[in-house]
Design a protein around this motif. Structure first.
Motif, mmCIF file in Angstrom:
data_model
loop_
_atom_site.group_PDB
_atom_site.id
_atom_site.type_symbol
_atom_site.label_atom_id
_atom_site.label_comp_id
_atom_site.label_asym_id
_atom_site.label_seq_id
_atom_site.Cartn_x
_atom_site.Cartn_y
_atom_site.Cartn_z
ATOM 1 N N MET A 112 0.815 -1.212 0.000
ATOM 2 C CA MET A 112 0.000 0.000 0.000
ATOM 3 C C MET A 112 0.851 1.266 0.000
ATOM 4 S SD MET A 112 -3.074 -1.111 2.606
ATOM 5 C CE MET A 112 -4.100 0.334 2.308
ATOM 6 N N THR A 113 1.916 1.270 0.798
ATOM 7 C CA THR A 113 2.772 2.456 0.836
ATOM 8 C C THR A 113 3.543 2.626 -0.476
ATOM 9 O OG1 THR A 113 4.461 1.148 1.987
ATOM 10 C CG2 THR A 113 3.030 2.526 3.339
ATOM 11 N N SER A 114 3.939 1.532 -1.086
ATOM 12 C CA SER A 114 4.666 1.602 -2.359
ATOM 13 C C SER A 114 3.789 2.130 -3.485
ATOM 14 C CB SER A 114 5.215 0.227 -2.739
ATOM 15 O OG SER A 114 6.162 -0.217 -1.791
ATOM 16 N N ASN A 115 2.480 1.890 -3.380
ATOM 17 C CA ASN A 115 1.540 2.315 -4.417
ATOM 18 C C ASN A 115 0.738 3.556 -4.030
ATOM 19 O OD1 ASN A 115 1.951 0.167 -6.458
ATOM 20 N ND2 ASN A 115 1.242 -1.169 -4.815
ATOM 21 N N SER A 116 1.207 4.255 -2.988
ATOM 22 C CA SER A 116 0.555 5.486 -2.516
ATOM 23 C C SER A 116 -0.920 5.281 -2.200
ATOM 24 C CB SER A 116 0.728 6.605 -3.554
ATOM 25 O OG SER A 116 2.088 6.902 -3.745
ATOM 26 N N LYS A 117 -1.220 4.164 -1.536
ATOM 27 C CA LYS A 117 -2.595 3.866 -1.137
ATOM 28 C C LYS A 117 -2.770 3.906 0.377
ATOM 29 C CE LYS A 117 -3.683 1.088 -5.219
ATOM 30 N NZ LYS A 117 -4.046 -0.254 -5.737
ATOM 31 N N TYR B 47 19.016 8.783 4.900
ATOM 32 C CA TYR B 47 17.717 9.136 5.486
ATOM 33 C C TYR B 47 17.014 10.244 4.705
ATOM 34 C CZ TYR B 47 18.983 6.180 9.362
ATOM 35 O OH TYR B 47 19.330 5.084 10.116
ATOM 36 N N LEU B 48 17.768 11.245 4.308
ATOM 37 C CA LEU B 48 17.159 12.383 3.623
ATOM 38 C C LEU B 48 16.716 12.039 2.208
ATOM 39 C CD1 LEU B 48 19.575 15.142 4.944
ATOM 40 C CD2 LEU B 48 17.260 14.626 5.732
ATOM 41 N N SER B 49 17.304 10.981 1.634
ATOM 42 C CA SER B 49 16.864 10.545 0.296
ATOM 43 C C SER B 49 15.411 10.083 0.304
ATOM 44 C CB SER B 49 17.762 9.405 -0.208
ATOM 45 O OG SER B 49 17.610 8.256 0.609
ATOM 46 N N THR C 275 6.030 9.051 1.329
ATOM 47 C CA THR C 275 5.085 10.139 1.586
ATOM 48 C C THR C 275 4.824 10.978 0.340
ATOM 49 O OG1 THR C 275 6.820 11.684 2.259
ATOM 50 C CG2 THR C 275 5.858 10.294 3.992
ATOM 51 N N ARG C 276 5.627 10.753 -0.692
ATOM 52 C CA ARG C 276 5.574 11.532 -1.946
ATOM 53 C C ARG C 276 5.825 13.018 -1.660
ATOM 54 N NH1 ARG C 276 7.367 8.665 -4.705
ATOM 55 N NH2 ARG C 276 6.645 9.604 -6.635
ATOM 56 N N TYR C 277 6.722 13.255 -0.735
ATOM 57 C CA TYR C 277 7.082 14.624 -0.345
ATOM 58 C C TYR C 277 7.797 15.322 -1.493
ATOM 59 C CZ TYR C 277 9.380 18.369 2.340
ATOM 60 O OH TYR C 277 9.836 19.584 2.805
ATOM 61 N N LYS C 278 7.438 16.595 -1.673
ATOM 62 C CA LYS C 278 8.068 17.377 -2.746
ATOM 63 C C LYS C 278 8.217 18.816 -2.289
ATOM 64 C CE LYS C 278 7.713 18.499 -7.677
ATOM 65 N NZ LYS C 278 6.903 18.349 -8.908
ATOM 66 N N ASN C 279 9.473 19.247 -2.189
ATOM 67 C CA ASN C 279 9.783 20.613 -1.801
ATOM 68 C C ASN C 279 11.042 21.030 -2.558
ATOM 69 O OD1 ASN C 279 10.803 22.943 -0.569
ATOM 70 N ND2 ASN C 279 10.051 22.387 1.460
ATOM 71 N N PRO C 280 10.918 21.935 -3.530
ATOM 72 C CA PRO C 280 12.081 22.342 -4.338
ATOM 73 C C PRO C 280 13.240 22.873 -3.500
ATOM 74 C CG PRO C 280 10.043 23.160 -5.321
ATOM 75 C CD PRO C 280 9.680 22.592 -3.979
ATOM 76 N N GLN C 281 12.921 23.551 -2.405
ATOM 77 C CA GLN C 281 13.974 24.094 -1.538
ATOM 78 C C GLN C 281 14.751 22.956 -0.870
ATOM 79 O OE1 GLN C 281 12.487 26.855 1.395
ATOM 80 N NE2 GLN C 281 14.526 27.561 1.983
ATOM 81 N N LYS D 16 12.680 13.438 -6.492
ATOM 82 C CA LYS D 16 12.975 12.667 -7.709
ATOM 83 C C LYS D 16 13.031 11.165 -7.433
ATOM 84 C CE LYS D 16 15.405 16.551 -9.821
ATOM 85 N NZ LYS D 16 16.685 17.102 -10.334
ATOM 86 N N ASN D 17 12.936 10.795 -6.164
ATOM 87 C CA ASN D 17 12.902 9.377 -5.810
ATOM 88 C C ASN D 17 11.469 8.863 -5.790
ATOM 89 O OD1 ASN D 17 15.650 9.009 -5.521
ATOM 90 N ND2 ASN D 17 15.670 9.468 -3.342
ATOM 91 N N PRO D 18 11.253 7.658 -6.308
ATOM 92 C CA PRO D 18 9.911 7.064 -6.258
ATOM 93 C C PRO D 18 9.642 6.474 -4.872
ATOM 94 C CG PRO D 18 11.443 5.533 -7.266
ATOM 95 C CD PRO D 18 12.237 6.771 -6.944
#
Length: 250
Positions: A136-141, A159-161, A174-180, A166-168
């Motif tokens: 479920m976590t791998s498929n964002s469910k 850890y920070l990766s 968590t599908r976190y995305k922050n350009p900064q 850009k990582n799946p």
């Protein structure tokens, strides 16, 4: 022991699970982080085996770890209630947030759910098998889930990766995305000076923890029981069995 136990929160706002969930709001995620007592949890449910995770995602034991440089979350129910209020959501109308966990951490999830109820957040604990939770976590469910991260090698990059956009998934469950965050993380990857790289790691960790896509629970420790005639046995942070210097004196 270079392992962190945490709760992950899916933050991809394009995902249908996230669109109607209170956890889409940063203040709700921060309220969850402030809303339960990690120290009591470790004392009563872990027999004090572990360090309450009140800094970032990078665990104690790494040279770049600095609880002063990276400010995490401590138990503050007053602030947690205030953040829930500031989120603009009426607590009476809030739907329950489903927390997925595996059987051995069910008591931990129940403890957190009870404390979060006191700040106005309803949490419904659902226990599933580990294989299903990973799927479920791998498929964002999975919207809100228990997780852990063990270092493959002793560097904070490992850890920070987990939060590099850009990582799946894995590792970015968590599908976190922050350009900064991405910019600081990439700068750290290119930095060869350890001291400067550690500063960048701390900066990236702080950026992420402010956004609260995760709820750090505890930094792990490991206990070895060794017979008195075993000499020079030294544990290590990767929990590898290192016997080259060990002597048996019976």
């Amino acid at each position: 022991y270079l392992n962190i136990e945490y709760l992950g929160i899916l933050v991809d706002t394009t995902n249908e699970l996230v669109k109607n969930s209170p956890t889409r709001l940063k203040k709700i995620r921060q309220a969850i982080n402030y809303g339960f007592d990690r120290q009591k949890m470790i004392l009563y449910l872990r027999n004090s085996i572990g360090i309450p995770a009140q800094s970032g995602f990078v665990p104690s034991g790494l040279p770049s770890f600095d609880s002063v440089a990276v400010k995490g979350y401590k138990y503050d129910p007053v602030l947690a209630r205030q953040l829930v209020k500031e989120s603009g959501l009426a607590t009476t109308a809030l739907p329950p947030i489903k927390l997925l966990t595996i059987p051995i951490y069910a008591d931990m999830a129940d403890y957190i759910a009870r404390q979060l109820e006191e700040i106005g957040l309803k949490v419904q604990v659902e226990v599933v098998q580990k294989s299903l939770l990973l799927e479920m976590t791998s498929n964002s469910k999975a919207l809100f889930f228990r997780g852990s991260w063990i270092a493959d090698y002793p560097d904070a990059e490992n850890y920070l990766s987990v939060f590099y956009s850009k990582n799946p998934a894995p590792p970015n469950y968590t599908r976190y995305k922050n350009p900064q965050f991405d910019a600081v993380f990439e700068k750290a990857l290119a930095e060869v000076n350890d001291s400067l790289r550690y500063k960048l790691y701390q900066q990236a960790d702080q950026l992420m923890i402010n956004d609260a896509p995760v709820v750090p629970l505890w930094y792990d420790v490991v206990i070895h029981l060794v017979q008195p005639w075993v000499k020079n046995f030294q544990p290590n942070a990767l929990n590898l069995l290192e016997l080259r210097r060990v002597q048996i004196n019976k």
